[in-house]
Each structure stands twice: as C-alpha cells, then as structure tokens.
Scaffold this motif. Structure first.
Motif, PDB file in Angstrom:
ATOM      1  N   CYS A 128       0.836  -1.214   0.000  1.00 21.39           N
ATOM      2  CA  CYS A 128       0.000   0.000   0.000  1.00 21.39           C
ATOM      3  C   CYS A 128       0.863   1.254   0.000  1.00 21.39           C
ATOM      4  O   CYS A 128       0.599   2.197  -0.765  1.00 21.39           O
ATOM      5  CB  CYS A 128      -0.925   0.014   1.214  1.00 21.39           C
ATOM      6  SG  CYS A 128      -2.299  -1.133   1.094  1.00 21.39           S
ATOM      7  N   ALA A 129       1.877   1.278   0.848  1.00 20.40           N
ATOM      8  CA  ALA A 129       2.756   2.452   0.891  1.00 20.40           C
ATOM      9  C   ALA A 129       3.415   2.672  -0.463  1.00 20.40           C
ATOM     10  O   ALA A 129       3.521   3.810  -0.934  1.00 20.40           O
ATOM     11  CB  ALA A 129       3.802   2.275   1.987  1.00 20.40           C
ATOM     12  N   ARG A 130       3.821   1.589  -1.107  1.00 18.20           N
ATOM     13  CA  ARG A 130       4.485   1.718  -2.402  1.00 18.20           C
ATOM     14  C   ARG A 130       3.552   2.249  -3.481  1.00 18.20           C
ATOM     15  O   ARG A 130       3.905   3.179  -4.214  1.00 18.20           O
ATOM     16  CB  ARG A 130       5.087   0.377  -2.829  1.00 18.20           C
ATOM     17  CG  ARG A 130       5.896   0.506  -4.125  1.00 18.20           C
ATOM     18  CD  ARG A 130       6.552  -0.768  -4.512  1.00 18.20           C
ATOM     19  NE  ARG A 130       5.542  -1.672  -5.068  1.00 18.20           N
ATOM     20  CZ  ARG A 130       5.820  -2.876  -5.544  1.00 18.20           C
ATOM     21  NH1 ARG A 130       7.049  -3.330  -5.515  1.00 18.20           N
ATOM     22  NH2 ARG A 130       4.865  -3.629  -6.035  1.00 18.20           N
ATOM     23  N   ILE A 131       2.335   1.697  -3.584  1.00 20.20           N
ATOM     24  CA  ILE A 131       1.418   2.158  -4.634  1.00 20.20           C
ATOM     25  C   ILE A 131       1.009   3.605  -4.395  1.00 20.20           C
ATOM     26  O   ILE A 131       0.920   4.401  -5.331  1.00 20.20           O
ATOM     27  CB  ILE A 131       0.176   1.235  -4.785  1.00 20.20           C
ATOM     28  CG1 ILE A 131      -0.672   1.615  -6.001  1.00 20.20           C
ATOM     29  CG2 ILE A 131      -0.704   1.240  -3.555  1.00 20.20           C
ATOM     30  CD1 ILE A 131      -0.054   1.306  -7.322  1.00 20.20           C
ATOM     31  N   VAL A 132       0.800   3.970  -3.143  1.00 16.55           N
ATOM     32  CA  VAL A 132       0.406   5.346  -2.833  1.00 16.55           C
ATOM     33  C   VAL A 132       1.539   6.315  -3.161  1.00 16.55           C
ATOM     34  O   VAL A 132       1.310   7.385  -3.723  1.00 16.55           O
ATOM     35  CB  VAL A 132      -0.043   5.461  -1.363  1.00 16.55           C
ATOM     36  CG1 VAL A 132      -0.198   6.920  -0.945  1.00 16.55           C
ATOM     37  CG2 VAL A 132      -1.357   4.708  -1.155  1.00 16.55           C
ATOM     38  N   GLU A 133       2.761   5.932  -2.836  1.00 16.53           N
ATOM     39  CA  GLU A 133       3.881   6.817  -3.152  1.00 16.53           C
ATOM     40  C   GLU A 133       4.073   6.952  -4.660  1.00 16.53           C
ATOM     41  O   GLU A 133       4.270   8.062  -5.167  1.00 16.53           O
ATOM     42  CB  GLU A 133       5.174   6.318  -2.508  1.00 16.53           C
ATOM     43  CG  GLU A 133       6.310   7.284  -2.733  1.00 16.53           C
ATOM     44  CD  GLU A 133       7.502   7.062  -1.830  1.00 16.53           C
ATOM     45  OE1 GLU A 133       8.455   7.852  -1.942  1.00 16.53           O
ATOM     46  OE2 GLU A 133       7.504   6.108  -1.036  1.00 16.53           O
ATOM     47  N   LYS A 134       3.975   5.859  -5.386  1.00 19.82           N
ATOM     48  CA  LYS A 134       4.096   5.925  -6.852  1.00 19.82           C
ATOM     49  C   LYS A 134       3.000   6.811  -7.442  1.00 19.82           C
ATOM     50  O   LYS A 134       3.261   7.630  -8.326  1.00 19.82           O
ATOM     51  CB  LYS A 134       4.017   4.527  -7.471  1.00 19.82           C
ATOM     52  CG  LYS A 134       5.170   3.623  -7.118  1.00 19.82           C
ATOM     53  CD  LYS A 134       6.396   3.969  -7.910  1.00 19.82           C
ATOM     54  CE  LYS A 134       7.486   2.934  -7.670  1.00 19.82           C
ATOM     55  NZ  LYS A 134       8.690   3.246  -8.400  1.00 19.82           N
ATOM     56  N   GLU A 135       1.776   6.627  -6.949  1.00 18.96           N
ATOM     57  CA  GLU A 135       0.656   7.421  -7.423  1.00 18.96           C
ATOM     58  C   GLU A 135       0.873   8.908  -7.118  1.00 18.96           C
ATOM     59  O   GLU A 135       0.675   9.760  -7.973  1.00 18.96           O
ATOM     60  CB  GLU A 135      -0.607   6.908  -6.718  1.00 18.96           C
ATOM     61  CG  GLU A 135      -1.886   7.528  -7.150  1.00 18.96           C
ATOM     62  CD  GLU A 135      -3.045   6.937  -6.371  1.00 18.96           C
ATOM     63  OE1 GLU A 135      -3.345   7.445  -5.273  1.00 18.96           O
ATOM     64  OE2 GLU A 135      -3.654   5.978  -6.865  1.00 18.96           O
ATOM     65  N   ALA A 136       1.293   9.200  -5.909  1.00 22.38           N
ATOM     66  CA  ALA A 136       1.509  10.598  -5.510  1.00 22.38           C
ATOM     67  C   ALA A 136       2.627  11.242  -6.319  1.00 22.38           C
ATOM     68  O   ALA A 136       2.502  12.398  -6.753  1.00 22.38           O
ATOM     69  CB  ALA A 136       1.826  10.669  -4.018  1.00 22.38           C
ATOM     70  N   MET A 137       3.690  10.505  -6.553  1.00 19.94           N
ATOM     71  CA  MET A 137       4.810  11.057  -7.314  1.00 19.94           C
ATOM     72  C   MET A 137       4.408  11.330  -8.766  1.00 19.94           C
ATOM     73  O   MET A 137       4.835  12.318  -9.352  1.00 19.94           O
ATOM     74  CB  MET A 137       6.019  10.118  -7.271  1.00 19.94           C
ATOM     75  CG  MET A 137       6.585   9.916  -5.876  1.00 19.94           C
ATOM     76  SD  MET A 137       7.075  11.438  -5.052  1.00 19.94           S
ATOM     77  CE  MET A 137       8.487  11.881  -6.010  1.00 19.94           C
TER      78      MET A 137
END
Length: 190
Positions: A128-137
């Motif tokens: 979850c942290a990874r997908i959210v960070e990728k999405e935010a970036m």
C-alpha cells in the motif's frame, strides 16, 4: 513540508464518484459533459483501480489515468484522486496470502469480496505504501487534481482490526501521502 492546498473552494460544489475503468473511454467525454451540465464539477476516482496502475507486481503504468485526467483538465472537471488500497489486485492476494483477512474461525477470505485484505498485514502495508507513493509522485502535480481520498468506508467487514489499523496504518499512510503530517490541514487549506 507544510504546503498550502493548491485549490481554493469559492462556492458550494457538487461532486460524484466516477469509475472510468468501468466505462469505454469513448463515453468519458459525454459523461463529463452530462455531469458538468448537471452542475457537478468534481469527480472522485481511482480508489478501486490498483490493477490499472500496477497490473503486475512492480510494473507501474499511468497511461489510463493520464488520459482521463487530461480529459478532465480539457473539460474543466476537477478530480479527487483516491488511493487504490481498497482493492488490492489479484496478483497480490494470490502471491501473498498473508495479506488476506480471515473470519473469526481462521478461514481466509478470498479475493473479490469486500474488505478481503487485512489492514494489519505488514506485507499489505508495504505494498500500500508503495502504490500510494508511486501514485503521488506521478499524479501529485496534475492540474485537474484538487485533493486526495485515502478511504471511504472504514471498518466495513474488519471491525476487529479497526482501531489498530487506524493508528498504525492509516495515519502513517496519510502522512506519507500528504507529505506534511497533517491531513486535516491539507484538506482544509490551512
């Protein structure tokens, strides 16, 4: 980092949930036009579309929502872009069964049901942290996006782990996503 909200609300605004992944792309423009004609100026998207952003483990693709967001910009529709953590993709729950929730008797829930994942799973939290960070970036500076949604129905089906999840998972994830540690201030423009 303490940043001001990039969008200022000047009047009462009407918004709806919209799931472009459920509709042929040829319908998007007509749908947006009908919404705008009805006075709807904001759509919330993406909270159920993890598989559109990461169709395979570690393979991220942004074309689908890039196209939709660009159309929203062209039409003047504003977007609240959701985190897709409400629907982990099938590859995740099949490869990592420890992310699945379980009934009180220990029977694992299976992919496809509502809240079939376990908030407490460190593996789920990592993904979850990874997908959210990728999405935010990728999407964080898109001009159509005026806000984010990190969840819409807490504790549905998972009441046993709700308090732990809120304090040990949701708040750190919200801090990561908002980058300033104060989700309420971010959303209110303070």
């Amino acid at each position: 980092m303490n940043t001001k909200q990039n969008y200022k609300w000047t009047k009462m605004t009407m918004g709806v949930c919209y799931y472009p992944e459920h509709w042929d792309w040829k319908l998007w423009a007509q749908d947006l036009d009908r919404m705008l004609d009805a006075g709807i100026t904001v759509v919330r998207i993406a909270e159920f579309a993890w598989n559109k952003i990461e169709p395979e483990e570690g393979m991220f693709t942004f074309d689908f929502f890039d196209s939709f967001l660009d159309l929203c910009s062209d039409k003047g529709m504003k977007v609240i872009f959701g985190t897709p953590t409400a629907t982990p993709p099938a590859w995740l729950t099949e490869k990592y069964p420890e992310v699945l929730n379980a009934s009180k008797d220990g029977t694992l829930y299976r992919h496809g049901g509502r809240r079939h994942y376990n908030y407490n799973s460190p593996v789920y939290q990592k993904f979850c942290a990874r997908i959210v960070e990728k999405e935010a970036m990728h999407y964080g500076t898109h001009p159509a996006i005026i806000g984010t949604a990190t969840g819409t129905a807490y504790l549905v089906g998972n009441a046993e782990c709700g308090a732990w999840s809120r304090f040990h998972f949701f708040f750190p994830l919200a801090n990561l996503y908002c980058r300033n540690g104060n989700l309420l201030a971010r959303n209110s423009g303070l």
